[in-house]
Design a protein around this motif. Structure first.
Motif, PDB file in Angstrom:
ATOM      1  N   TRP A  93      11.568  75.225  17.540  1.00 42.02           N
ATOM      2  CA  TRP A  93      12.637  75.198  16.541  1.00 42.02           C
ATOM      3  C   TRP A  93      14.026  75.193  17.172  1.00 42.02           C
ATOM      4  CZ3 TRP A  93      11.570  74.274  11.572  1.00 42.02           C
ATOM      5  CH2 TRP A  93      10.305  74.585  11.093  1.00 42.02           C
ATOM      6  N   SER A  94      14.120  75.321  18.491  1.00 43.28           N
ATOM      7  CA  SER A  94      15.436  75.446  19.131  1.00 43.28           C
ATOM      8  C   SER A  94      16.274  74.186  18.961  1.00 43.28           C
ATOM      9  CB  SER A  94      15.270  75.756  20.616  1.00 43.28           C
ATOM     10  OG  SER A  94      14.576  74.710  21.287  1.00 43.28           O
ATOM     11  N   MET A  95      15.611  73.031  18.821  1.00 40.99           N
ATOM     12  CA  MET A  95      16.346  71.783  18.644  1.00 40.99           C
ATOM     13  C   MET A  95      15.497  70.823  17.821  1.00 40.99           C
ATOM     14  SD  MET A  95      19.076  70.040  19.218  1.00 40.99           S
ATOM     15  CE  MET A  95      19.790  68.428  19.540  1.00 40.99           C
ATOM     16  N   VAL A  96      15.975  70.456  16.655  1.00 37.60           N
ATOM     17  CA  VAL A  96      15.336  69.454  15.803  1.00 37.60           C
ATOM     18  C   VAL A  96      16.285  68.272  15.688  1.00 37.60           C
ATOM     19  CG1 VAL A  96      14.564  68.914  13.467  1.00 37.60           C
ATOM     20  CG2 VAL A  96      13.892  71.073  14.523  1.00 37.60           C
ATOM     21  N   SER A  97      15.814  67.098  16.024  1.00 37.81           N
ATOM     22  CA  SER A  97      16.644  65.895  16.005  1.00 37.81           C
ATOM     23  C   SER A  97      16.171  64.950  14.914  1.00 37.81           C
ATOM     24  CB  SER A  97      16.597  65.186  17.365  1.00 37.81           C
ATOM     25  OG  SER A  97      17.047  66.035  18.397  1.00 37.81           O
ATOM     26  N   VAL A  98      17.109  64.219  14.347  1.00 41.19           N
ATOM     27  CA  VAL A  98      16.834  63.273  13.263  1.00 41.19           C
ATOM     28  C   VAL A  98      17.197  61.875  13.743  1.00 41.19           C
ATOM     29  CG1 VAL A  98      17.315  62.659  10.870  1.00 41.19           C
ATOM     30  CG2 VAL A  98      17.314  65.059  11.559  1.00 41.19           C
ATOM     31  N   ASP A  99      16.327  60.926  13.456  1.00 36.73           N
ATOM     32  CA  ASP A  99      16.597  59.541  13.830  1.00 36.73           C
ATOM     33  C   ASP A  99      15.730  58.631  12.968  1.00 36.73           C
ATOM     34  OD1 ASP A  99      17.747  57.423  15.080  1.00 36.73           O
ATOM     35  OD2 ASP A  99      17.095  57.926  17.110  1.00 36.73           O
ATOM     36  N   SER A 100      15.901  57.336  13.137  1.00 40.84           N
ATOM     37  CA  SER A 100      15.113  56.365  12.381  1.00 40.84           C
ATOM     38  C   SER A 100      14.684  55.240  13.300  1.00 40.84           C
ATOM     39  CB  SER A 100      15.916  55.810  11.196  1.00 40.84           C
ATOM     40  OG  SER A 100      16.986  55.007  11.676  1.00 40.84           O
ATOM     41  N   THR A 101      13.676  54.509  12.870  1.00 36.64           N
ATOM     42  CA  THR A 101      13.191  53.357  13.617  1.00 36.64           C
ATOM     43  C   THR A 101      12.721  52.295  12.639  1.00 36.64           C
ATOM     44  OG1 THR A 101      11.597  52.605  15.289  1.00 36.64           O
ATOM     45  CG2 THR A 101      10.854  54.325  13.798  1.00 36.64           C
ATOM     46  N   SER A 102      12.927  51.045  12.993  1.00 37.13           N
ATOM     47  CA  SER A 102      12.507  49.930  12.144  1.00 37.13           C
ATOM     48  C   SER A 102      11.127  49.451  12.562  1.00 37.13           C
ATOM     49  CB  SER A 102      13.506  48.776  12.237  1.00 37.13           C
ATOM     50  OG  SER A 102      14.766  49.149  11.700  1.00 37.13           O
ATOM     51  N   CYS A 103      10.316  49.080  11.576  1.00 39.70           N
ATOM     52  CA  CYS A 103       8.975  48.573  11.808  1.00 39.70           C
ATOM     53  C   CYS A 103       8.860  47.180  11.185  1.00 39.70           C
ATOM     54  CB  CYS A 103       7.914  49.501  11.219  1.00 39.70           C
ATOM     55  SG  CYS A 103       7.933  51.177  11.880  1.00 39.70           S
ATOM     56  N   ARG A 104       8.460  46.233  11.980  1.00 38.67           N
ATOM     57  CA  ARG A 104       8.270  44.879  11.477  1.00 38.67           C
ATOM     58  C   ARG A 104       7.064  44.858  10.545  1.00 38.67           C
ATOM     59  NH1 ARG A 104       9.408  39.634  13.333  1.00 38.67           N
ATOM     60  NH2 ARG A 104       8.867  38.216  11.631  1.00 38.67           N
ATOM     61  N   ALA A 105       7.221  44.223   9.408  1.00 34.72           N
ATOM     62  CA  ALA A 105       6.125  44.117   8.438  1.00 34.72           C
ATOM     63  C   ALA A 105       5.363  42.822   8.667  1.00 34.72           C
ATOM     64  CB  ALA A 105       6.665  44.176   7.013  1.00 34.72           C
ATOM     65  N   HIS A 106       4.065  42.924   8.756  1.00 32.79           N
ATOM     66  CA  HIS A 106       3.211  41.745   8.880  1.00 32.79           C
ATOM     67  C   HIS A 106       3.274  40.933   7.587  1.00 32.79           C
ATOM     68  CE1 HIS A 106      -0.615  39.481   9.381  1.00 32.79           C
ATOM     69  NE2 HIS A 106      -0.334  39.579  10.662  1.00 32.79           N
ATOM     70  N   GLN A 107       2.965  39.651   7.690  1.00 31.47           N
ATOM     71  CA  GLN A 107       3.027  38.798   6.493  1.00 31.47           C
ATOM     72  C   GLN A 107       2.051  39.272   5.416  1.00 31.47           C
ATOM     73  OE1 GLN A 107       1.892  34.836   7.570  1.00 31.47           O
ATOM     74  NE2 GLN A 107       0.002  35.453   8.592  1.00 31.47           N
ATOM     75  N   HIS A 108       0.969  39.959   5.809  1.00 31.91           N
ATOM     76  CA  HIS A 108       0.018  40.464   4.823  1.00 31.91           C
ATOM     77  C   HIS A 108       0.549  41.695   4.086  1.00 31.91           C
ATOM     78  CE1 HIS A 108      -3.481  38.502   7.275  1.00 31.91           C
ATOM     79  NE2 HIS A 108      -2.753  37.621   6.605  1.00 31.91           N
ATOM     80  N   ALA A 109       1.653  42.275   4.566  1.00 30.30           N
ATOM     81  CA  ALA A 109       2.241  43.427   3.882  1.00 30.30           C
ATOM     82  C   ALA A 109       3.134  43.015   2.727  1.00 30.30           C
ATOM     83  CB  ALA A 109       3.044  44.277   4.874  1.00 30.30           C
ATOM     84  N   ALA A 110       3.420  41.733   2.605  1.00 29.39           N
ATOM     85  CA  ALA A 110       4.287  41.246   1.538  1.00 29.39           C
ATOM     86  C   ALA A 110       3.453  40.795   0.347  1.00 29.39           C
ATOM     87  CB  ALA A 110       5.155  40.096   2.043  1.00 29.39           C
ATOM     88  N   GLY A 111       4.110  40.642  -0.791  1.00 28.78           N
ATOM     89  CA  GLY A 111       3.466  40.066  -1.958  1.00 28.78           C
ATOM     90  C   GLY A 111       2.704  41.034  -2.826  1.00 28.78           C
ATOM     91  N   ALA A 112       3.017  42.331  -2.736  1.00 29.10           N
ATOM     92  CA  ALA A 112       2.341  43.296  -3.611  1.00 29.10           C
ATOM     93  C   ALA A 112       2.737  43.040  -5.062  1.00 29.10           C
ATOM     94  CB  ALA A 112       2.707  44.719  -3.200  1.00 29.10           C
ATOM     95  N   ARG A 113       1.762  43.108  -5.948  1.00 32.47           N
ATOM     96  CA  ARG A 113       2.033  42.849  -7.362  1.00 32.47           C
ATOM     97  C   ARG A 113       2.867  43.968  -7.962  1.00 32.47           C
ATOM     98  NH1 ARG A 113      -3.675  41.906 -10.082  1.00 32.47           N
ATOM     99  NH2 ARG A 113      -4.165  43.666  -8.704  1.00 32.47           N
ATOM    100  N   LYS A 114       3.829  43.596  -8.774  1.00 31.20           N
ATOM    101  CA  LYS A 114       4.665  44.574  -9.455  1.00 31.20           C
ATOM    102  C   LYS A 114       4.033  44.913 -10.798  1.00 31.20           C
ATOM    103  CE  LYS A 114       8.959  42.992  -7.329  1.00 31.20           C
ATOM    104  NZ  LYS A 114      10.336  42.497  -7.558  1.00 31.20           N
ATOM    105  N   ARG A 115       3.646  46.151 -10.946  1.00 32.12           N
ATOM    106  CA  ARG A 115       3.000  46.573 -12.181  1.00 32.12           C
ATOM    107  C   ARG A 115       3.327  48.032 -12.432  1.00 32.12           C
ATOM    108  NH1 ARG A 115      -3.221  46.328  -9.893  1.00 32.12           N
ATOM    109  NH2 ARG A 115      -2.964  47.876  -8.241  1.00 32.12           N
TER     110      ARG A 115
END
Length: 293
Positions: A93-115
């Motif tokens: 607990w002496s040091m907690v760091s916050v950061d972010s990272t980008s993840c490339r989405a595969h073409q199969h991750a696109a096209g989810a139906r909106k419902r």
């Protein structure tokens, strides 16, 4: 036991927290084999249909992962593992760091139906149908972003999935609010680290006011434009922000935490269409990092 499977010690840590019953009051079977199959897919990034036969039917492994991602079982398991780790004194607990990272989405991750979200009984499946599904567009195509807080031991404490175009500073408070490590004796969960670090992207008066109110010591460098704006306002601009260069050197720990997560290929590249399933995938990887000695 094959390479990448849960060891006996890791299984002993995880087994007491697993759910005992499944749909319609039935009992889950082959927990260890199914979880090993999920870990294999996380580590290698193979399609679910290409899972080795030793894990059983691929549909069973996928449905278990999807169901536990939807009803919050993976989140509860992650919280239980954190509670055990804190009781053993393994959380730094002496040091907690916050950061972010980008993840490339595969073409199969696109096209989810909106419902509309499906309602099961009286409850709506949580985290299931976001309007954006945690995907955003960049020059490279579809990407998403993982915001996380990591402890000094290079392991994640909290995470959040957003589209890639969302800025880091507005997600600082939601990520910090997700740090809740329970106590074995039933006391109040711990939510405050001793010190918080972040890069210039998290420097804002709103975030600093949030940390002072809690109160939590922090070391976030101030960008040149914010410093110039504060100085141009004179006494109305407030005092200079505190910054400890020695403590800030430990910010590399969160970068190493991200590297540990991205060693799982299903995290480094997003293959899941739904945001709640990808959240479960990252949570499984985070839990595995804490299970390791």
């Amino acid at each position: 036991m094959e390479r990448g499977d849960l060891t006996n010690d890791e299984w002993a840590r995880l087994r007491p927290h697993l759910p005992k019953s499944g749909k319609r009051g039935g009992r889950w079977v082959s927990h260890r084999r199914i979880i090993n199959g999920i870990l294999y897919r996380n580590r290698t990034g193979v399609p679910w249909r290409n899972l080795p036969a030793r894990f059983g039917k691929w549909k069973t492994v996928y449905e278990r992962h999807r169901h536990w991602s939807a009803d919050g079982t993976w989140d509860r398991l992650f919280a239980a593992v954190l509670t055990d780790a804190d009781a053993e004194g393994r959380i730094d607990w002496s040091m907690v760091s916050v950061d972010s990272t980008s993840c490339r989405a595969h073409q199969h991750a696109a096209g989810a139906r909106k419902r509309r979200p499906r309602v099961s009984g009286r409850r709506t499946t949580p985290q299931q149908h976001r309007p954006d599904e945690g995907l955003g567009r960049s020059r490279g195509g579809l990407t998403c972003k993982i915001h996380l807080a990591g402890d000094g031991g290079c392991r994640p404490l909290a995470l959040l999935i957003t589209p890639s175009q969302w800025d880091d500073a507005p997600q600082f408070i939601p990520v910090m609010d997700r740090i809740r490590v329970g106590r074995l004796d039933g006391g109040r969960p711990r939510t405050r680290p001793d010190h918080v670090g972040g890069d210039k992207a998290y420097s804002s008066r709103r975030n600093r006011r949030y940390l002072r109110r809690r109160p939590i010591k922090h070391s976030n460098p101030e960008p040149m434009n914010q410093r110039a704006n504060r100085q141009s306002r004179g006494s109305r601009g407030g005092r200079p922000t505190g910054f400890d260069r020695t403590i800030y050197k430990r910010r590399n720990e969160v970068e190493r935490t991200i590297n540990g997560l991205k060693n799982f290929r299903a995290v480094a590249t997003r293959y899941d269409k739904r945001a709640y399933i990808f959240h479960g995938t990252v949570t499984v990887a985070s839990t595995r990092l804490w299970l390791r000695p």
